[in-house]
Design an enzyme around this catalytic site. Structure first.
Site, PDB file in Angstrom:
ATOM      1  N   ARG A 139      27.825  44.045  69.148  1.00 45.01           N
ATOM      2  CA  ARG A 139      28.435  42.891  68.453  1.00 45.01           C
ATOM      3  C   ARG A 139      28.686  41.713  69.403  1.00 45.01           C
ATOM      4  O   ARG A 139      28.629  40.563  68.991  1.00 45.01           O
ATOM      5  CB  ARG A 139      29.738  43.337  67.765  1.00 45.01           C
ATOM      6  CG  ARG A 139      30.348  42.282  66.824  1.00 45.01           C
ATOM      7  CD  ARG A 139      31.493  42.875  66.021  1.00 45.01           C
ATOM      8  NE  ARG A 139      32.037  41.959  65.027  1.00 45.01           N
ATOM      9  CZ  ARG A 139      33.207  41.339  65.141  1.00 45.01           C
ATOM     10  NH1 ARG A 139      33.979  41.547  66.189  1.00 45.01           N
ATOM     11  NH2 ARG A 139      33.631  40.525  64.182  1.00 45.01           N
TER      12      ARG A 139
ATOM     13  N   ILE B 199      31.940  35.246  62.146  1.00 43.44           N
ATOM     14  CA  ILE B 199      31.287  36.559  62.045  1.00 43.44           C
ATOM     15  C   ILE B 199      32.314  37.452  61.355  1.00 43.44           C
ATOM     16  O   ILE B 199      33.513  37.394  61.665  1.00 43.44           O
ATOM     17  CB  ILE B 199      30.888  37.100  63.440  1.00 43.44           C
ATOM     18  CG1 ILE B 199      30.196  38.460  63.335  1.00 43.44           C
ATOM     19  CG2 ILE B 199      32.056  37.183  64.403  1.00 43.44           C
ATOM     20  CD1 ILE B 199      29.607  38.958  64.684  1.00 43.44           C
ATOM     21  N   SER B 200      31.873  38.274  60.409  1.00 40.54           N
ATOM     22  CA  SER B 200      32.808  39.089  59.631  1.00 40.54           C
ATOM     23  C   SER B 200      33.423  40.206  60.471  1.00 40.54           C
ATOM     24  O   SER B 200      32.865  40.631  61.482  1.00 40.54           O
ATOM     25  CB  SER B 200      32.101  39.699  58.417  1.00 40.54           C
ATOM     26  OG  SER B 200      31.494  38.689  57.649  1.00 40.54           O
ATOM     27  N   GLN B 201      34.573  40.697  59.974  1.00 45.13           N
ATOM     28  CA  GLN B 201      35.292  41.820  60.590  1.00 45.13           C
ATOM     29  C   GLN B 201      34.383  43.059  60.574  1.00 45.13           C
ATOM     30  O   GLN B 201      33.741  43.337  59.553  1.00 45.13           O
ATOM     31  CB  GLN B 201      36.532  42.042  59.720  1.00 45.13           C
ATOM     32  CG  GLN B 201      37.434  43.148  60.098  1.00 45.13           C
ATOM     33  CD  GLN B 201      38.486  43.374  59.007  1.00 45.13           C
ATOM     34  OE1 GLN B 201      38.584  42.614  58.054  1.00 45.13           O
ATOM     35  NE2 GLN B 201      39.247  44.425  59.168  1.00 45.13           N
ATOM     36  N   PRO B 202      34.315  43.821  61.668  1.00 51.06           N
ATOM     37  CA  PRO B 202      33.415  44.982  61.719  1.00 51.06           C
ATOM     38  C   PRO B 202      33.618  45.967  60.561  1.00 51.06           C
ATOM     39  O   PRO B 202      32.647  46.465  59.997  1.00 51.06           O
ATOM     40  CB  PRO B 202      33.733  45.638  63.063  1.00 51.06           C
ATOM     41  CG  PRO B 202      34.345  44.556  63.884  1.00 51.06           C
ATOM     42  CD  PRO B 202      34.996  43.593  62.954  1.00 51.06           C
TER      43      PRO B 202
END
Ligand code: SAM
Length: 207
Positions: free
Chosen positions: A25, A51-54
């Site tokens: 990431r 960027i979205s939360q994992p």
């Protein structure tokens, strides 16, 4: 990250967990936020986007039930991270991004780790991409007031669409399962995404 934030919160599909382990990431986050890449948070990537939360990436991926033969569509390429995770699980992904700088970021990031089954298209993803339809899965990674009609039309019979649907600030993560002409809708909890700007999304407040 995968053990504590993703598996521990209920993501069990071993293929999804393996893909999350495989994709670095930190390579998808420009400085100065790259040091926080393995925290369970969305992070800025420039141009006012994130960027979205994992955990949300893993959840949306699992909800798509990806198969190695699948042809999928993503709306909102952003950093390219979600696309990279999906690329490990399916045959081909078309991803659409509306901001030129972000299109270039996604292309550079995907190329840097040798991903060659993702096509990044610049444009308004609320219209979908009929050229590569029908899609076995469609993922919208920006907040939409409703599921855009062109995307419902481009979803294959038996296909699944996952999207944050609701208000501009807070949404419900929903799934649409298209089966024999009818739609089965599922709800998977509250989420917060940046808005989908486009013909079937929200108006651009900055223009
Ligand atoms: N999937 C991304 C990732 O893995 O980093 C995160 C996506 S970010 C939360 C939402 C993205 O959707 C932004 O990059 C934004 O520019 C893009 N976007 C918003 N409206 C769009 C539209 N109509 N078509 C394509 N992209 C759009």
């Amino acid at each position: 990250m995968v053990e504590c934030q993703i598996a521990a919160r209920g993501i069990h599909d071993p293929r999804v967990l393996a893909a999350m382990l495989e994709i670095p990431r930190h390579l998808f986050i420009p400085p100065p936020y790259d040091h926080a890449a393995y925290d369970d948070n969305p992070l800025p990537i420039g141009s006012g986007q994130t960027i979205s939360q994992p955990y949300i990436v893993a959840l949306m991926t699992e909800l798509l039930h990806p198969k190695v033969t699948d042809n999928m569509l993503e709306i909102g390429a952003g950093s390219g991270y979600q696309a990279a995770v999906l690329s490990r699980l399916i045959r081909r992904l078309t991803t659409i991004e509306r901001i030129t700088t972000v299109v270039n970021l996604a292309r550079t990031n995907l190329k840097s780790i040798g991903i060659d089954n993702v096509i990044v298209i610049e444009g308004d993803g609320s219209l979908g991409y009929p050229g590569n339809a029908p899609y076995d899965g469609i993922i919208i990674t920006a907040a939409t007031p409703d599921v855009p009609q062109p995307l419902i039309e481009q979803l294959a019979d038996g296909g699944i669409l996952v999207a944050p649907v609701g208000g501009r600030d807070i949404q419900d993560l929903i799934t649409f399962h298209k089966k024999g002409g009818s739609i089965i809708r599922g709800s998977h909890g509250g989420v917060r995404f940046v808005p989908l700007i486009g013909q079937h999304g929200w108006e651009n407040k900055n223009s």
